[in-house]
Motif scaffolding. Structure first.
Motif, PDB file in Angstrom:
ATOM      1  N   ALA A 230       7.471  12.337 -11.400  1.00  0.00           N
ATOM      2  CA  ALA A 230       7.159  10.913 -11.566  1.00  0.00           C
ATOM      3  C   ALA A 230       8.409  10.075 -11.332  1.00  0.00           C
ATOM      4  CB  ALA A 230       6.586  10.644 -12.957  1.00  0.00           C
ATOM      5  N   ASN A 231       9.521  10.502 -11.899  1.00  0.00           N
ATOM      6  CA  ASN A 231      10.774   9.762 -11.710  1.00  0.00           C
ATOM      7  C   ASN A 231      11.218   9.775 -10.256  1.00  0.00           C
ATOM      8  OD1 ASN A 231      11.171   8.862 -14.351  1.00  0.00           O
ATOM      9  ND2 ASN A 231      11.917  10.872 -14.951  1.00  0.00           N
ATOM     10  N   ALA A 232      11.032  10.900  -9.573  1.00  0.00           N
ATOM     11  CA  ALA A 232      11.402  10.977  -8.152  1.00  0.00           C
ATOM     12  C   ALA A 232      10.537  10.024  -7.331  1.00  0.00           C
ATOM     13  CB  ALA A 232      11.259  12.408  -7.649  1.00  0.00           C
ATOM     14  N   ALA A 233       9.251   9.947  -7.652  1.00  0.00           N
ATOM     15  CA  ALA A 233       8.361   9.032  -6.940  1.00  0.00           C
ATOM     16  C   ALA A 233       8.772   7.585  -7.181  1.00  0.00           C
ATOM     17  CB  ALA A 233       6.911   9.259  -7.366  1.00  0.00           C
ATOM     18  N   ILE A 234       9.146   7.285  -8.392  1.00  0.00           N
ATOM     19  CA  ILE A 234       9.594   5.929  -8.713  1.00  0.00           C
ATOM     20  C   ILE A 234      10.851   5.586  -7.911  1.00  0.00           C
ATOM     21  CG2 ILE A 234      10.581   4.479 -10.542  1.00  0.00           C
ATOM     22  CD1 ILE A 234       8.658   6.079 -12.457  1.00  0.00           C
TER      23      ILE A 234
ATOM     24  N   ALA B 193       0.832  -1.206   0.000  1.00  0.00           N
ATOM     25  CA  ALA B 193       0.000   0.000   0.000  1.00  0.00           C
ATOM     26  C   ALA B 193       0.866   1.255   0.000  1.00  0.00           C
ATOM     27  CB  ALA B 193      -0.941   0.003   1.192  1.00  0.00           C
ATOM     28  N   ARG B 194       1.939   1.240   0.769  1.00  0.00           N
ATOM     29  CA  ARG B 194       2.834   2.396   0.794  1.00  0.00           C
ATOM     30  C   ARG B 194       3.509   2.589  -0.554  1.00  0.00           C
ATOM     31  NH1 ARG B 194       3.745  -0.097   5.699  1.00  0.00           N
ATOM     32  NH2 ARG B 194       5.721  -0.972   5.019  1.00  0.00           N
ATOM     33  N   GLU B 195       3.958   1.497  -1.158  1.00  0.00           N
ATOM     34  CA  GLU B 195       4.564   1.582  -2.482  1.00  0.00           C
ATOM     35  C   GLU B 195       3.538   2.046  -3.512  1.00  0.00           C
ATOM     36  OE1 GLU B 195       6.394  -2.129  -3.445  1.00  0.00           O
ATOM     37  OE2 GLU B 195       7.769  -2.030  -1.753  1.00  0.00           O
ATOM     38  N   GLN B 196       2.315   1.503  -3.407  1.00  0.00           N
ATOM     39  CA  GLN B 196       1.281   1.862  -4.358  1.00  0.00           C
ATOM     40  C   GLN B 196       0.948   3.354  -4.266  1.00  0.00           C
ATOM     41  OE1 GLN B 196      -2.611   0.214  -3.742  1.00  0.00           O
ATOM     42  NE2 GLN B 196      -3.189   0.511  -5.873  1.00  0.00           N
ATOM     43  N   HIS B 197       0.934   3.898  -3.060  1.00  0.00           N
ATOM     44  CA  HIS B 197       0.666   5.323  -2.884  1.00  0.00           C
ATOM     45  C   HIS B 197       1.683   6.149  -3.677  1.00  0.00           C
ATOM     46  CE1 HIS B 197      -0.494   9.051  -0.964  1.00  0.00           C
ATOM     47  NE2 HIS B 197       0.776   9.252  -0.652  1.00  0.00           N
ATOM     48  N   ILE B 198       2.926   5.761  -3.584  1.00  0.00           N
ATOM     49  CA  ILE B 198       3.978   6.466  -4.311  1.00  0.00           C
ATOM     50  C   ILE B 198       3.838   6.226  -5.815  1.00  0.00           C
ATOM     51  CG2 ILE B 198       6.474   6.594  -4.656  1.00  0.00           C
ATOM     52  CD1 ILE B 198       6.713   5.995  -1.625  1.00  0.00           C
ATOM     53  N   LEU B 199       3.494   4.995  -6.194  1.00  0.00           N
ATOM     54  CA  LEU B 199       3.320   4.698  -7.618  1.00  0.00           C
ATOM     55  C   LEU B 199       2.130   5.450  -8.198  1.00  0.00           C
ATOM     56  CD1 LEU B 199       4.073   0.881  -7.580  1.00  0.00           C
ATOM     57  CD2 LEU B 199       5.517   2.720  -8.463  1.00  0.00           C
ATOM     58  N   ARG B 200       1.090   5.634  -7.403  1.00  0.00           N
ATOM     59  CA  ARG B 200      -0.054   6.443  -7.865  1.00  0.00           C
ATOM     60  C   ARG B 200       0.416   7.857  -8.194  1.00  0.00           C
ATOM     61  NH1 ARG B 200      -4.447   4.603  -3.339  1.00  0.00           N
ATOM     62  NH2 ARG B 200      -5.230   2.786  -4.467  1.00  0.00           N
ATOM     63  N   ALA B 201       1.239   8.403  -7.323  1.00  0.00           N
ATOM     64  CA  ALA B 201       1.763   9.743  -7.563  1.00  0.00           C
ATOM     65  C   ALA B 201       2.598   9.768  -8.848  1.00  0.00           C
ATOM     66  CB  ALA B 201       2.598  10.211  -6.371  1.00  0.00           C
TER      67      ALA B 201
END
Length: 133
Positions: free
Chosen positions: A121-125, A79-87
């Protein structure tokens, strides 16, 4: 618009590979779509602003506005990773939209916004990748 900033979005596919179950599968499908869209965009090699605008517009449309990565809820670490991936997904979509708009209207500030969105997007990844370790 530098393609290198978009290429790193491909790492999204690797980020959800450890998830299991049906919700994770639908998220993986969204991430796979993102990968396909980016590959298609990278393969266009536009030679002018009109071509860039068309390629960005197509990428924006192909990403869709309601992917499973934005709808499905995972739990725990995923869920934490997904939150960042959503961003990251949302930033990529905003970047393609700003790119299409800016390139077609010669609006250089919009192109700067596009670059900033794709950089976000790249920073979130990168943050999501660090969470994996």
């Amino acid at each position: 618009m530098p393609r290198l900033t978009l290429v790193s979005c491909l790492a999204l596919v690797l980020l959800v590979s450890g998830c299991g179950g049906s919700p994770a599968e639908s998220v993986r499908s969204s991430v796979s779509n993102l990968k396909s869209v980016i590959h298609a965009y990278n393969d266009t090699h536009p030679s002018d602003l009109a071509g860039t605008a068309a390629a960005c517009r197509k990428a924006y449309v192909d990403l869709g506005n309601n992917p499973d990565i934005l709808k499905v809820k995972l739990s725990g670490k995923e869920a934490r990773e997904q939150h960042i991936l959503r961003a990251a997904y949302s930033s990529a979509r905003r970047g393609f939209q700003a790119c299409a708009s800016g390139a077609s209207s010669l609006n250089y500030p919009a192109l700067v916004v596009a670059q900033q969105s794709l950089s976000a997007a790249n920073a979130a990844i990168a943050r999501a990748r660090r969470m994996e370790h």
